[in-house]
Design an enzyme around this catalytic site. Structure first.
Site, PDB file in Angstrom:
ATOM      1  CG  ASP A 193      27.749 100.108  55.759  1.00  0.00           C
ATOM      2  OD1 ASP A 193      27.512 101.309  55.905  1.00  0.00           O
ATOM      3  OD2 ASP A 193      28.022  99.586  54.666  1.00  0.00           O
ATOM      4  CB  THR A 239      25.584 100.341  51.350  1.00  0.00           C
ATOM      5  OG1 THR A 239      24.775 101.509  51.362  1.00  0.00           O
ATOM      6  CG2 THR A 239      25.870  99.925  49.923  1.00  0.00           C
ATOM      7  CG  ASP A 276      29.958  96.228  51.725  1.00  0.00           C
ATOM      8  OD1 ASP A 276      29.892  97.351  52.273  1.00  0.00           O
ATOM      9  OD2 ASP A 276      29.353  95.925  50.686  1.00  0.00           O
TER      10      ASP A 276
END
Length: 785
Positions: free
Chosen positions: A301, A303, A542
């Site tokens: 991911d 970000t 996250d």
């Protein structure tokens, strides 16, 4: 869309004290590992310790202490296993405390962070996006509160919660905020037992351990008939000397049990946990080390993984003649409407302060599924309008001029949000209908300094990296391209992917490296598509939008600063949020798996030659060649001691399926060669009337040691200086045993004359040459990684 109740003050200090006195506390113990008692029992009370322990007791009854040395080795190995796992337990317990989230509980009108164990019945717990719900309760306040209960019900769609609705432990917040009153705490909570079990340190299913257990199970089946046959054979050969017959029988059975292999595997895993723990990496399940070693595809991911959580406002670009001052005030007002701002909103709030005269009537928190947030704002002139902030390509119709500018900025690696005003309400099925664009908010993401080197590591290790993000595809491609990711120049908008799990989806995911505008469900589907093509997939993330994919991936890796929900479902948590720790985890897994496979050959070669020697002895009706003390010397110098060091050596080879087949392909022929050489040498020595049983046994021991040391030299390749020293030290140890007088007497080993020792040595060397041929054949026959 939203509802709000007057803010409640929560319990008072006196009310909390009353509940604590009544035992109404969340007393579920934090279990990051097995208890000390469980560790001791699991290492001591094993099937193989029972077998070896029984044989040890028998030897203590019938024979001298020299023949019972194998029992002390088992005690030492078991002790090492206990100590290492206790070290791993301490590491995990400490890391679990560090990584434990602190729920925000409102008491006496003030919000404070508490540990889960401090929550009591009736507490008012505040919720925000990404929070995991750890106890059962009833919603008291809700502002666009959406809860994902997929971990409990399997239903992926978030549930919109209103005051009075129940919330269950094990679920987590995906959008909005609010608070709930706890109704069940401790073991009474719905998911308390599941949560406790899920957080445990485990030594459970993995291909490596299941493969070893399969081998050991078959070995056990062969032990009993072999032991009976060998005992009867030795009784017949030795006549009335039943003590000697039992010693010889035990000497034949003990080498058949590869008891150290199980313990060495546990020790290697435990040491891996300790090593990673020192790097602030929490391994929640030991098989995760093995699983990550088998990974050939990593889904990242963007970000929070490639980029840091923080962002900075680059500039504000007004659209369609909108006044920049109005846009700035609207942005400031939207910031006050978001109780739990994400990184983008926080960056906006840091620049644009809350304006005077603007009031929030209703708010909708950001959702990764719809990709926008908004609020109904009352402006100073009395007008009431809905303002939305989100992805331009989601809020604007195709072909709008602002999209071209947004794409151009996104291609530079910038994040672009559209601020717009609409006459529709937040409750409308399509709030963006009639949207009037006001401005583009341009944000610059902070790229992690270690991301580029980490991606290069994966490239060197032939591990494919796929960047999967909810952001604009061009923006994601620009960030990935700046880090040197292969294929970043051809990003794909996930909205063009097939909607169903089809071969076409798998083809697209395999072909591209960068994907933008990916929904949480699509992330999950993409992981499944890769797995359908035989890929072993790791997923990092996250945010709550990563949870579904983390849960389905072979290995889920969460950042320590991420949401509690991601940490709960991941097998590995990088507590220091350093993406560069991931290669260390991969390397540790490869070290453990590769080295255990390496040393498994040593143990299983011994098992095979011990079986062959036992069968040959039974058939030929001769005394078994060795006493238990001889097997102890051979095992210590050619297997036990070197295996411990080899298991800790560096190893970067990617783990592959087929562990059992690969090990047996070398161990079986090597064991047959070793057993045949030793028995041939033994029978030739027995044919010499000038020598006795001690000399004959010594000759056979010499031959078997040469062959076993040759096996060790093959397994130790490729050579490094320390490996050469290790093999040489084992050879020197054997020379001392055969030449030092007290060692000769203690182990009852003494070479007599020249003919038999020379014959035994030549047979050993000849067997070694045959081992080289077999090893080269096996190495060429096996597929290369």
């Amino acid at each position: 869309m939203t509802s709000t109740l007057p803010t409640r003050t929560g319990l008072s200090t006196a009310e909390v004290a009353e509940r604590v006195a009544r035992g109404e506390v969340n007393d579920v113990p934090l279990r990051s590992s097995r208890s000390t008692g469980e560790i001791v029992r699991s290492n001591v009370f094993t099937r193989f310790n029972a077998i070896i322990g029984t044989l040890f007791v028998v030897i203590m009854i019938v024979g001298p202490i020299q023949d019972g040395l194998f029992g002390f080795i088992i005690v030492a190995n078991t002790g090492i296993g206990i100590v290492q796992e206790l070290r791993a337990k301490q590491t995990l317990d400490n890391l679990a405390v560090i990584g434990e989230a602190k729920p925000r509980v409102r008491r006496d009108g003030a919000t404070r962070e508490l540990s889960n164990a401090e929550i009591v019945l009736g507490d008012l717990v505040e919720l925000g996006s990404g929070d995991k719900i750890t106890v059962d309760g009833e919603v008291a306040e809700a502002e666009g509160l959406e809860v994902d209960e997929s971990l409990l019900t399997g239903e992926a769609d978030p549930v919109l919660k209103h005051p009075g609705d129940p919330v269950l432990s094990g679920s987590f917040v995906v959008a909005g905020g609010g608070a709930f009153t706890t109704t069940k705490v401790g073991r009474a909570a719905y998911a308390a037992q599941l949560a406790e079990e899920a957080s445990r340190f485990t030594l459970v299913e993995s291909e490596l351990r299941s493969g070893i257990n399969t081998i050991l199970r078959y070995v056990t089946y062969l032990l009993i008939p072999t032991a009976i046959g060998l005992a009867l054979s030795q009784l017949y050969v030795n006549g009335s000397d039943w003590r000697e017959a039992i010693r010889r029988m035990v000497a034949g059975i003990v080498p058949m049990v590869p008891e150290g292999l199980v313990l060495l595997t546990s020790v290697a895993f435990a040491i891996g946990v300790v090593r990673l723990g020192r790097r602030q990496c929490l391994v929640q399940e030991l098989p995760a080390i093995e699983g990550l070693a088998r990974v050939d595809t990593v889904c990242l991911d963007k970000t929070g993984t490639l980029t840091e959580g923080g962002m900075d406002v680059e500039r504000l670009t007004p659209l369609d003649g909108a006044r920049p001052e109005t846009a700035e005030r609207a942005l400031g007002a939207l910031g006050t409407a978001d109780a739990r701002p994400n990184a983008s909103m926080q960056a906006i709030m840091d620049v644009y302060a809350a304006p005077d005269g603007w009031a929030v009537r209703e708010a909708a928190a950001f959702s990764s599924a719809r990709k926008w947030s908004g609020a109904e704002l009352a402006e100073p002139d009395g007008q009431v309008a809905t303002w939305l902030l989100g992805a331009p390509d989601v809020l604007l119709p195709a072909g709008h001029p602002a999209l071209a500018e947004a794409d151009e900025l996104g291609a530079q690696g910038l994040r672009v949000l559209l601020l717009g005003r609409t006459p529709t309400s937040l409750d409308d099925p399509d709030p963006a209908r009639g949207l009037m664009p006001q401005a583009l908010v341009v944000l610059r993401q902070r790229v992690r300094p270690d991301a580029a080197e980490t991606l290069r590591y994966f490239e060197r290790q032939n591990v494919s990296a796929k960047v999967i993000s909810g952001d604009n595809a061009l923006s994601v491609g620009a960030v990935a391209g700046s880090l040197g990711l292969p294929g970043a120049d051809d990003p794909m908008d996930a909205r063009r992917l097939p909607e169903e799990k089809t071969p076409a989806l798998a083809d697209a995911v395999e072909r591209h490296s960068v994907f933008g505008r990916v929904t949480p469900q699509q992330k999950r589907d993409m992981v499944g598509a890769l797995q359908s093509r035989g890929h072993h997939v790791a997923m990092t993330g996250d945010g709550v939008n990563d949870v579904l994919a983390l849960k389905d991936a072979d290995i889920g890796v969460a950042m320590g600063s991420g949401s509690e929900a991601t940490r709960a479902v991941a097998q590995i948590v990088l507590l220091d949020n350093r993406f560069s720790t991931l290669p260390l985890v991969v390397a540790e897994g490869r070290r453990v798996i590769g080295n255990i496979e390496r040393v498994a050959n040593l143990f299983l070669v011994k098992t095979v030659y011990a079986m062959l020697l036992a069968l040959a002895t039974i058939i030929c009706q001769v005394p078994y060649p060795f006493l238990p003390r001889h097997s102890t010397v051979l095992s210590a110098l050619t297997i036990g001691t070197p295996a411990f060091f080899l298991a800790l050596a560096p190893n970067n080879e990617r783990a592959r399926p087929g562990f059992v087949k690969r090990v047996l392909r070398f161990a079986v022929p090597a064991g047959i060669i070793a057993g045949a050489a030793a028995f041939t040498s033994y029978m030739l020595a027995r044919s010499d009337p000038a020598t006795g049983q001690v000399a004959d046994t010594s000759t056979a021991t010499l031959t078997l040691f040469i062959v076993a040391l040759w096996v060790l030299a093959i397994i130790a390749r490729p050579y490094a200086l320390w490996k050469v020293v290790l093999v040489a030290a084992m050879a020197l140890g054997f020379v001392l045993v055969m030449t030092v007088p007290w060692a000769q007497n203690f182990f009852q080993l003494q070479l007599v004359g020249v003919r038999d020792p020379l014959t035994g040595a030549l047979i050993g060397v000849g067997a070694g040459v045959l081992l080289e041929i077999v090893w080269r054949f096996v190495r060429n026959a096996l597929p290369q990684p």
